[in-house]
Write an enzyme that holds these catalytic residues in place. Structure first.
Site, mmCIF file in Angstrom:
data_model
loop_
_atom_site.group_PDB
_atom_site.id
_atom_site.type_symbol
_atom_site.label_atom_id
_atom_site.label_comp_id
_atom_site.label_asym_id
_atom_site.label_seq_id
_atom_site.Cartn_x
_atom_site.Cartn_y
_atom_site.Cartn_z
ATOM 1 N N ARG A 87 70.888 53.670 76.242
ATOM 2 C CA ARG A 87 71.145 52.703 77.315
ATOM 3 C C ARG A 87 71.226 53.385 78.678
ATOM 4 O O ARG A 87 71.878 54.410 78.822
ATOM 5 C CB ARG A 87 72.475 52.003 77.012
ATOM 6 C CG ARG A 87 72.972 51.109 78.122
ATOM 7 C CD ARG A 87 74.049 50.194 77.637
ATOM 8 N NE ARG A 87 75.351 50.860 77.550
ATOM 9 C CZ ARG A 87 76.473 50.221 77.225
ATOM 10 N NH1 ARG A 87 76.437 48.931 76.925
ATOM 11 N NH2 ARG A 87 77.605 50.864 77.168
ATOM 12 N N ARG B 207 84.830 54.804 70.878
ATOM 13 C CA ARG B 207 84.861 53.389 71.286
ATOM 14 C C ARG B 207 84.685 52.481 70.076
ATOM 15 O O ARG B 207 85.305 51.416 69.986
ATOM 16 C CB ARG B 207 83.779 53.117 72.339
ATOM 17 C CG ARG B 207 84.227 53.595 73.715
ATOM 18 C CD ARG B 207 83.067 53.918 74.622
ATOM 19 N NE ARG B 207 82.245 52.771 74.907
ATOM 20 C CZ ARG B 207 80.930 52.844 75.173
ATOM 21 N NH1 ARG B 207 80.298 53.991 75.152
ATOM 22 N NH2 ARG B 207 80.273 51.753 75.454
ATOM 23 N N LYS C 135 77.102 42.122 74.990
ATOM 24 C CA LYS C 135 78.024 41.208 75.680
ATOM 25 C C LYS C 135 77.686 41.090 77.171
ATOM 26 O O LYS C 135 77.638 39.988 77.706
ATOM 27 C CB LYS C 135 79.477 41.693 75.552
ATOM 28 C CG LYS C 135 80.006 41.735 74.138
ATOM 29 C CD LYS C 135 81.482 42.094 74.110
ATOM 30 C CE LYS C 135 81.825 43.492 74.592
ATOM 31 N NZ LYS C 135 81.262 44.600 73.792
ATOM 32 N N ARG D 101 75.779 55.885 81.404
ATOM 33 C CA ARG D 101 77.229 55.851 81.567
ATOM 34 C C ARG D 101 77.842 57.111 80.975
ATOM 35 O O ARG D 101 77.396 57.575 79.927
ATOM 36 C CB ARG D 101 77.798 54.618 80.839
ATOM 37 C CG ARG D 101 77.833 53.381 81.712
ATOM 38 C CD ARG D 101 78.214 52.145 80.969
ATOM 39 N NE ARG D 101 79.366 52.253 80.080
ATOM 40 C CZ ARG D 101 79.933 51.210 79.466
ATOM 41 N NH1 ARG D 101 79.439 50.000 79.667
ATOM 42 N NH2 ARG D 101 80.956 51.384 78.676
ATOM 43 N N ARG E 279 90.894 42.692 74.055
ATOM 44 C CA ARG E 279 90.492 43.813 73.202
ATOM 45 C C ARG E 279 91.577 44.166 72.190
ATOM 46 O O ARG E 279 91.385 45.052 71.362
ATOM 47 C CB ARG E 279 90.210 45.028 74.081
ATOM 48 C CG ARG E 279 88.749 45.450 74.094
ATOM 49 C CD ARG E 279 88.623 46.569 75.100
ATOM 50 N NE ARG E 279 87.451 47.370 74.988
ATOM 51 C CZ ARG E 279 86.336 47.188 75.706
ATOM 52 N NH1 ARG E 279 86.222 46.177 76.510
ATOM 53 N NH2 ARG E 279 85.340 48.021 75.588
HETATM 54 P P1 AMP Z 1 82.952 48.379 78.348
HETATM 55 O O1 AMP Z 1 82.152 48.410 79.636
HETATM 56 O O2 AMP Z 1 83.381 47.021 77.945
HETATM 57 O O3 AMP Z 1 82.240 49.135 77.255
HETATM 58 O O4 AMP Z 1 84.297 49.183 78.657
HETATM 59 C C1 AMP Z 1 84.267 50.536 79.069
HETATM 60 C C2 AMP Z 1 85.658 51.125 78.939
HETATM 61 O O5 AMP Z 1 86.556 50.461 79.835
HETATM 62 C C3 AMP Z 1 86.308 51.001 77.575
HETATM 63 O O6 AMP Z 1 85.888 52.008 76.671
HETATM 64 C C4 AMP Z 1 87.784 51.167 77.946
HETATM 65 O O7 AMP Z 1 88.092 52.496 78.263
HETATM 66 C C5 AMP Z 1 87.851 50.361 79.239
HETATM 67 N N1 AMP Z 1 88.135 48.933 78.983
HETATM 68 C C6 AMP Z 1 87.292 47.875 79.169
HETATM 69 N N2 AMP Z 1 87.891 46.720 78.856
HETATM 70 C C7 AMP Z 1 89.154 47.039 78.474
HETATM 71 C C8 AMP Z 1 90.256 46.284 78.015
HETATM 72 N N3 AMP Z 1 90.188 44.945 77.868
HETATM 73 N N4 AMP Z 1 91.397 46.937 77.703
HETATM 74 C C9 AMP Z 1 91.491 48.281 77.839
HETATM 75 N N5 AMP Z 1 90.471 49.059 78.258
HETATM 76 C C10 AMP Z 1 89.309 48.458 78.564
#
Ligand code: AMP
Length: 210
Positions: free
Chosen positions: A121, A165, A16, A154, A87
Site C-alpha cells: 500500500r 496491528r 475501511k 506509511r 477499536r
Molecule cells: P489506521 O489508520 O486506522 O490503520 O490507524 C493507524 C494507527 O492509529 C493505529 O495502529 C493506532 O496506533 C492508531 N489508532 C487509530 N485509531 C485508533 C483508535 N480508535 N484507538 C487507538 N488508536 C488508534
C-alpha cells in the site's frame, strides 16, 4: 449534509478508508478517520507521550487521547462515518452514548489478502487516496491521480507493525465486532472483492434502511 451515522469496521487493510471516502462523498457525510486524526497530531505532547510512539509500533494510542478527539468530531456533525473507531469495548461504549448509529458494517477479508494489501500500500500524503504498488490498480504510480500529491508508504506498514496491528485488532477490536454480531446489528460484507462491488453492497444495505 445528511444525518446518516455509520460505523465501518474490519481489520487493518480491509478497505475501511477507501470505502469511507466513497461513502462520505456519496452521502455528503463527514469521514471521521481516527488513524488520520492521530497521524495529523502525531507529535502532540500528552501525559501518555506522543501518539507517534504508539502508531509507529502498531499499538493502539491510549484511549483518553483519541476519545476526546472523536467526541468532538461527533458533536460537530449530524452525519458521519466512523472509520477506525471503536477499536475496543470502552470506545464502543462512547459510541453508544454519544451517537445514534444507523448501521455497523464489517468488511471481512482473508488474512493473506490483508497482509499483501498492507505490504504494497502507498498513500497520498495530501488527500489520503490509497494505491497498491503491486496491482497498480490505478495505472502508473508517481503522483496521486486525485490531487497530484506525493505518494509514500506509511511508517506503520512495515512487517513488524503490520503484525502488531493485526494482533491488536484480534485481541481488542474483534470482541467489539462479536458483540455487534450478537446484538444483531452487524452487516457483514465479503470485502475480498473489487472496491466498486463492496461499495455497491454497502449502498444497497443503506438503501434498505432508509
Ligand atoms: P489506521 O489508520 O486506522 O490503520 O490507524 C493507524 C494507527 O492509529 C493505529 O495502529 C493506532 O496506533 C492508531 N489508532 C487509530 N485509531 C485508533 C483508535 N480508535 N484507538 C487507538 N488508536 C488508534
Amino acid at each position: 449534509m445528511e444525518d446518516l451515522q455509520i460505523v465501518l469496521m474490519g481489520p487493518p487493510g480491509a478497505g475501511k478508508s477507501t470505502q469511507s471516502r466513497l461513502l462520505s462523498n456519496d452521502y455528503q457525510i463527514k469521514h471521521i478517520q481516527t488513524g488520520k486524526l492521530l497521524r495529523e497530531n502525531k507529535d502532540m505532547v500528552t501525559e501518555w507521550g506522543k501518539p507517534k510512539e504508539y502508531i509507529d509500533q502498531g499499538e493502539m494510542v491510549p484511549n483518553p487521547i483519541i476519545d476526546r478527539m472523536v467526541s468532538q468530531e461527533i458533536s460537530d456533525s449530524e452525519g458521519f462515518i466512523l472509520d477506525g473507531y471503536p477499536r475496543d469495548t470502552s470506545q464502543a461504549a462512547i459510541v453508544e452514548k454519544e451517537a445514534s448509529i444507523d448501521g455497523v458494517f464489517y468488511l471481512s477479508v482473508s488474512k493473506d489478502i490483508l497482509t499483501e494489501r498492507l505490504k504494497y500500500r502507498i498513500v497520498c500524503d495530501e488527500c489520503g487516496a490509497i494505491y497498491n504498488t503491486k496491482t497498480r490498480s490505478k495505472g502508473k504510480l508517481e503522483d496521486c491521480h486525485d490531487c497530484g500529491g506525493n505518494l509514500s508508504q506509511r511508517a506503520d506498514d512495515s512487517p513488524g507493525s503490520i503484525r502488531k496491528r493485526i494482533e491488536e485488532y484480534q485481541s481488542k477490536t474483534a470482541p467489539v465486532v462479536e458483540s455487534y454480531r450478537k446484538q444483531g446489528v452487524l452487516n457483514e460484507l465479503e470485502a475480498d472483492q473489487e472496491v466498486e462491488a463492496v461499495f455497491n453492497s454497502i449502498q444497497q444495505e443503506i438503501g434498505k434502511r432508509r
